[in-house]
Motif scaffolding. Sequence first.
Motif, short mmCIF file in Angstrom:
data_model
loop_
_atom_site.label_atom_id
_atom_site.label_comp_id
_atom_site.label_asym_id
_atom_site.label_seq_id
_atom_site.Cartn_x
_atom_site.Cartn_y
_atom_site.Cartn_z
N GLY A 192 18.20 78.16 93.52
CA GLY A 192 19.24 80.19 92.79
C GLY A 192 19.65 80.54 92.38
N GLN A 193 19.64 81.91 92.10
CA GLN A 193 20.55 82.16 91.03
C GLN A 193 22.13 82.12 91.09
OE1 GLN A 193 19.33 86.60 91.03
NE2 GLN A 193 20.41 86.81 93.10
N GLN A 194 22.24 82.12 92.20
CA GLN A 194 24.14 81.47 91.85
C GLN A 194 24.54 80.31 91.73
OE1 GLN A 194 26.27 83.36 92.14
NE2 GLN A 194 24.33 85.04 92.54
N HIS A 195 23.22 79.07 91.14
CA HIS A 195 23.30 78.03 90.71
C HIS A 195 24.21 78.20 89.12
CE1 HIS A 195 21.77 77.11 94.58
NE2 HIS A 195 22.66 75.89 94.76
N TYR A 196 24.43 77.36 88.69
CA TYR A 196 25.06 77.08 86.93
C TYR A 196 24.78 75.80 86.99
CZ TYR A 196 24.97 82.44 87.55
OH TYR A 196 24.93 83.68 87.59
N ILE A 197 24.10 75.56 85.63
CA ILE A 197 25.17 74.03 84.68
C ILE A 197 25.53 74.89 83.96
CG2 ILE A 197 24.48 72.74 83.27
CD1 ILE A 197 21.89 72.43 84.23
N THR A 198 27.06 74.18 83.79
CA THR A 198 28.13 75.19 83.35
C THR A 198 29.00 74.71 82.00
OG1 THR A 198 29.49 74.17 85.20
CG2 THR A 198 29.59 76.40 85.69
N SER A 199 28.07 73.41 81.96
CA SER A 199 28.72 72.44 80.90
C SER A 199 28.35 71.47 80.76
CB SER A 199 30.20 72.41 81.39
OG SER A 199 30.90 71.40 80.07
N LEU A 200 27.98 71.55 79.18
CA LEU A 200 27.15 70.24 78.88
C LEU A 200 27.67 69.12 77.29
CD1 LEU A 200 23.59 71.55 78.09
CD2 LEU A 200 24.46 69.78 79.86
N THR A 201 28.20 68.37 77.56
CA THR A 201 28.42 67.43 76.25
C THR A 201 28.19 66.01 76.13
OG1 THR A 201 30.86 66.40 75.95
CG2 THR A 201 30.28 66.03 78.10
N ASN A 202 27.81 66.20 74.58
CA ASN A 202 26.94 64.29 74.29
C ASN A 202 27.60 64.11 73.18
OD1 ASN A 202 23.97 64.56 71.61
ND2 ASN A 202 24.14 63.21 73.42
N PHE A 203 27.20 62.48 72.93
CA PHE A 203 28.42 61.42 72.00
C PHE A 203 26.91 60.32 72.21
CE2 PHE A 203 32.04 64.15 71.04
CZ PHE A 203 31.81 64.29 69.80
N VAL A 276 32.80 72.78 88.88
CA VAL A 276 32.71 71.84 87.87
C VAL A 276 32.65 73.27 86.79
CG1 VAL A 276 33.30 69.94 86.07
CG2 VAL A 276 32.94 69.32 88.25
N ARG A 277 33.82 72.92 85.32
CA ARG A 277 33.71 74.13 84.55
C ARG A 277 33.70 73.50 83.38
NH1 ARG A 277 31.96 78.62 87.34
NH2 ARG A 277 33.03 78.71 89.27
N SER A 278 34.06 72.37 83.35
CA SER A 278 33.81 71.86 81.83
C SER A 278 34.00 70.73 81.59
CB SER A 278 34.98 72.69 80.41
OG SER A 278 35.12 71.54 79.69
N VAL A 279 33.15 70.01 80.97
CA VAL A 279 32.97 68.12 80.64
C VAL A 279 33.05 67.86 79.12
CG1 VAL A 279 32.21 67.24 82.89
CG2 VAL A 279 30.76 68.39 81.08
N ALA A 280 33.60 67.11 78.78
CA ALA A 280 33.63 66.41 77.06
C ALA A 280 34.25 65.07 77.17
CB ALA A 280 35.18 66.93 76.79
N LEU A 281 33.48 64.70 76.70
CA LEU A 281 33.24 63.31 76.11
C LEU A 281 33.95 62.49 74.22
CD1 LEU A 281 29.12 62.22 77.13
CD2 LEU A 281 31.27 61.16 77.72
N TYR A 287 34.84 57.78 77.60
CA TYR A 287 36.16 57.89 78.25
C TYR A 287 34.66 59.48 78.44
CZ TYR A 287 39.40 54.99 78.24
OH TYR A 287 39.99 53.52 77.90
N LEU A 288 34.93 60.40 79.94
CA LEU A 288 34.59 61.62 80.41
C LEU A 288 36.23 62.47 81.22
CD1 LEU A 288 31.98 63.43 80.61
CD2 LEU A 288 32.17 62.75 82.99
#
Length: 357
Positions: A192-203, A276-281, A287-288
């Motif tokens: 639904g409209q309340q579902h968000y992918i909030t963050s992406l990270t790629n290495f 979960v608002r943010s992810v980083a690799l 490590y994530l």
Amino acid sequence: MRVIRQSPKDNDVLAVGLDNGEIKLWDISSNKEKETDFKYDKLSRVFDLIFSRDGRYLFSGHGNGLVKQWNLESDNNDALININNQENIESESNDITNNNSTNNIRNEEDSESESNDATNNITDKYRKVNFAVYALAINESIPNNPLVVIAGRYNKIEVWQPKKKRIYSLPYNYNKSRKSTEQTDTFEPVMGQQHYITSLTNFKDVLASADNQGYITLWDINKIRNCIDAFIDEESTEKDEKQDEKQDKNNNNDKSVFCNEAITEQWHDGHNKQPVRSVALTKNASYLASAGDDGKVMLWSLSEGKRKEKEKEGETVLDLPDTKFNTVDIKALNDKNGDYILITSGDDDYQVRIKRK
């Protein structure tokens, strides 16, 4: 201010995306704004920015569903290369998210208006998707054939291939997070409209995503590329080049790719099932780091694109129940004392914390 990114080519240059749709380049060594002419629409908020590896291009993701490619080495005053009718597109496109919402996704209103079809004249310098764009990532593992990953509202995730002037929709579901003893749905859940992918990270070949339902997902970029290549090969046997070009023009080049094996692992017990608002690799994808509304910053050890078997619970770096973290970054470094990790986090109270592990 929505987002800040550092140039990989010049550490003194920051790209800043603002709530009013502006993008600015800032030279922190001189504490001055760089002279660039980013055309912008005040109704098209900037939610994310990402540099290409050589720092030449900047991609911006907007609330009205536009993803733009900016040439930072352009000789003319307009940083955006040859986008036909861009001013008309900007003025006619509505922000897919509510313009009166606050600066945080968690507080945004539910209302959404669809963008007009004025953006159907697609070039390889921008893309239009049918959802508010909250996160971007770029994979450049194959020279001259980058993939720009676009994600946002309705848990939509799409892959833009500028070289082919095409965009591909990837399936996103929660089946990968189920235990082997649990029944797995054979259909995609309703987003639904309340579902968000909030963050992406790629290495390297690992892509990680996070959403506001508390899920962290690991993807295999190689498998995504293989799915796209297989789709192109299959399509080419069915249509000749002219028919394909005509069809692409009519349907906005948007293709759905069945690529269920691209998700290598998924879990949502690391942040108490809160957003979960943010992810980083780290650059070596070993490590994530993740941060969320539960007041936790977590560290996950990875091997071959998955959590290490004996460390699936992760390590709690920070646990502040009254704090909501909105961003995290991680760097793997070394000095005379050996290897170490720096994890930087930011929260809604404008506090920045750095932890060394």
